[in-house]
Design an enzyme around this catalytic site. Structure first.
Site, PDB file in Angstrom:
ATOM      1  N   PRO A   2     -15.648 -10.159 -37.836  1.00  0.00           N
ATOM      2  CG  PRO A   2     -15.371 -11.461 -40.493  1.00  0.00           C
ATOM      3  CD  PRO A   2     -15.798 -11.454 -37.975  1.00  0.00           C
ATOM      4  CD  GLU A   3     -19.869  -5.698 -36.355  1.00  0.00           C
ATOM      5  OE1 GLU A   3     -20.862  -5.184 -35.891  1.00  0.00           O
ATOM      6  OE2 GLU A   3     -19.340  -5.214 -35.741  1.00  0.00           O
ATOM      7  CE  LYS A  59     -21.685 -10.186 -33.337  1.00  0.00           C
ATOM      8  NZ  LYS A  59     -20.398 -10.253 -33.041  1.00  0.00           N
ATOM      9  CG  HIS A 146      -1.498 -17.274 -40.349  1.00  0.00           C
ATOM     10  ND1 HIS A 146      -1.179 -17.347 -39.718  1.00  0.00           N
ATOM     11  CD2 HIS A 146      -1.585 -16.223 -41.507  1.00  0.00           C
ATOM     12  CE1 HIS A 146       0.287 -16.860 -39.778  1.00  0.00           C
ATOM     13  NE2 HIS A 146      -0.506 -15.899 -39.676  1.00  0.00           N
ATOM     14  NE  ARG A 165      -5.769 -10.849 -32.938  1.00  0.00           N
ATOM     15  CZ  ARG A 165      -6.442  -9.859 -32.388  1.00  0.00           C
ATOM     16  NH1 ARG A 165      -7.182  -8.869 -33.016  1.00  0.00           N
ATOM     17  NH2 ARG A 165      -6.451  -9.536 -31.418  1.00  0.00           N
ATOM     18  NE  ARG A 198     -32.598  -7.606 -21.076  1.00  0.00           N
ATOM     19  CZ  ARG A 198     -32.383  -8.439 -20.858  1.00  0.00           C
ATOM     20  NH1 ARG A 198     -30.896  -8.892 -19.549  1.00  0.00           N
ATOM     21  NH2 ARG A 198     -33.085  -9.523 -20.748  1.00  0.00           N
ATOM     22  NE  ARG A 307     -16.329  -4.292 -28.260  1.00  0.00           N
ATOM     23  CZ  ARG A 307     -17.458  -5.211 -29.067  1.00  0.00           C
ATOM     24  NH1 ARG A 307     -17.865  -6.438 -28.810  1.00  0.00           N
ATOM     25  NH2 ARG A 307     -17.187  -5.198 -30.979  1.00  0.00           N
TER      26      ARG A 307
END
Length: 317
Positions: A2-3, A59, A146, A165, A198, A307
């Site tokens: 989840p973002e 988050k 779970h 998880r 950067r 990613r």
């Protein structure tokens, strides 16, 4: 994972449903991975606390708590059963797990001195990890497999943390803070300064939570597409105009995703167990080989710093 939009959606839903309620008791499962703070500290901090608000920080979901001074008679039907050895984790189809008495830990004998003095105000911090869910349920609802934590509320509801998880984390704090700028609040000049000079790819820089907190893989890809910037470009190569477009794109994408309830591309559901809808508005993420919605060029996928990144080779420079 989840973002920002998913966590914001869950936090808003929880805020509407549980703000003002009081935590009566806490049950914690036997798996140690979800507990970032000790079980004894979590139980001691949460029990008999009123939830004054629920909000997102990066988050993380943050429950603001204060001591509840109202004494309530506990009905005998709700009294927790006495502990008889180690509690098995709750699994689907089995009897409901026993609740822990105050300051107790599943399967362990914890001396009272291990529990810190608790301040009048505290915070419960939940990070959902990859597959974590926080769901408000009636007490007689079947307990999913779970389930690692059940927070019993005085309103006769339960707040359940489910995480197959076990990458999610539960902790308590006083004055919780995280690094990085808040993408929905940061000003343009500050945003430009974050990435100026950067040498890392701009996609990697967007995922750096120490720079910008809450933006993840999905929304970085979608924002870069709308800004017309390739994910592999070095952040230092972007002009102020490039960064201005990216800044506006991030704001736009995140707000649209929040309005749609987030993206349900894996296990994500909100606090009511409902899926989001923003996945139907993805323009590049998860669309490898499919035609670009703007120019019809096939969407490409590359791996940057481990990613996946999706982009249009014609629309993004």
């Amino acid at each position: 994972m989840p973002e920002l939009p998913e966590v914001e959606t869950i936090a808003r839903g929880l805020s509407r449903r549980v703000t003002g309620d009081v935590i009566e008791s806490v049950w914690l499962g036997s798996k140690p991975e979800p507990l970032k703070s000790s079980a004894a500290e979590i139980v001691a901090t949460l029990e008999s606390r009123r939830i004054t608000g629920v909000r997102r920080v990066g988050k993380h979901i943050v429950f603001d708590l204060e001591q509840d001074n109202m004494r309530r008679p506990v009905l005998s039907a709700r009294e927790p059963k006495k502990n008889k050895g180690k509690l098995a984790r709750p699994v689907q189809g089995r009897s409901r797990p026993q609740r822990q008495s105050k300051n107790s830990v599943p399967g362990k004998s914890v001396p009272d001195k291990s529990v810190r003095a608790i301040e009048s105000r505290a915070q419960w911090i939940v990070h959902l990890g990859m597959t974590g869910r926080l769901i408000v349920s009636p007490p007689d609802a079947e307990i999913p497999k779970h389930t690692h934590a059940i927070v019993k509320l005085v309103s006769d509801r339960e707040l359940r943390f489910v995480d197959p998880r076990r990458f999610g984390r539960l902790s308590v704090a006083h004055g919780f803070e995280v690094g990085g700028a808040e993408p929905l609040e940061v000003q343009l000049d500050h945003f430009v300064a974050l990435f100026k000079g950067r040498k890392t790819p701009i996609k990697s820089a967007l995922l750096n939570q120490n720079l910008l907190r809450g933006v993840g893989n999905i929304y970085a890809d979608e924002s870069l597409f709308r800004a017309g910037v390739r994910p592999r470009r070095r952040a230092a190569s972007l002009t102020r105009e490039d960064l201005r477009r990216l800044y506006l794109a991030i704001q736009e994408v995140l707000q649209e995703a929040i309005s749609a309830g987030g993206s349900s591309v894996s296990d994500y559901v909100d606090a009511d167990g409902e899926e989001g809808f923003f996945q139907f508005q993805h323009r590049v993420y998860g669309r490898e080989g499919e035609p670009c919605l703007v120019c019809k060029t096939p969407i490409k996928r590359v791996v940057i710093a481990g990613r996946s990144s999706h982009y249009c080779p014609k629309c993004q420079n």
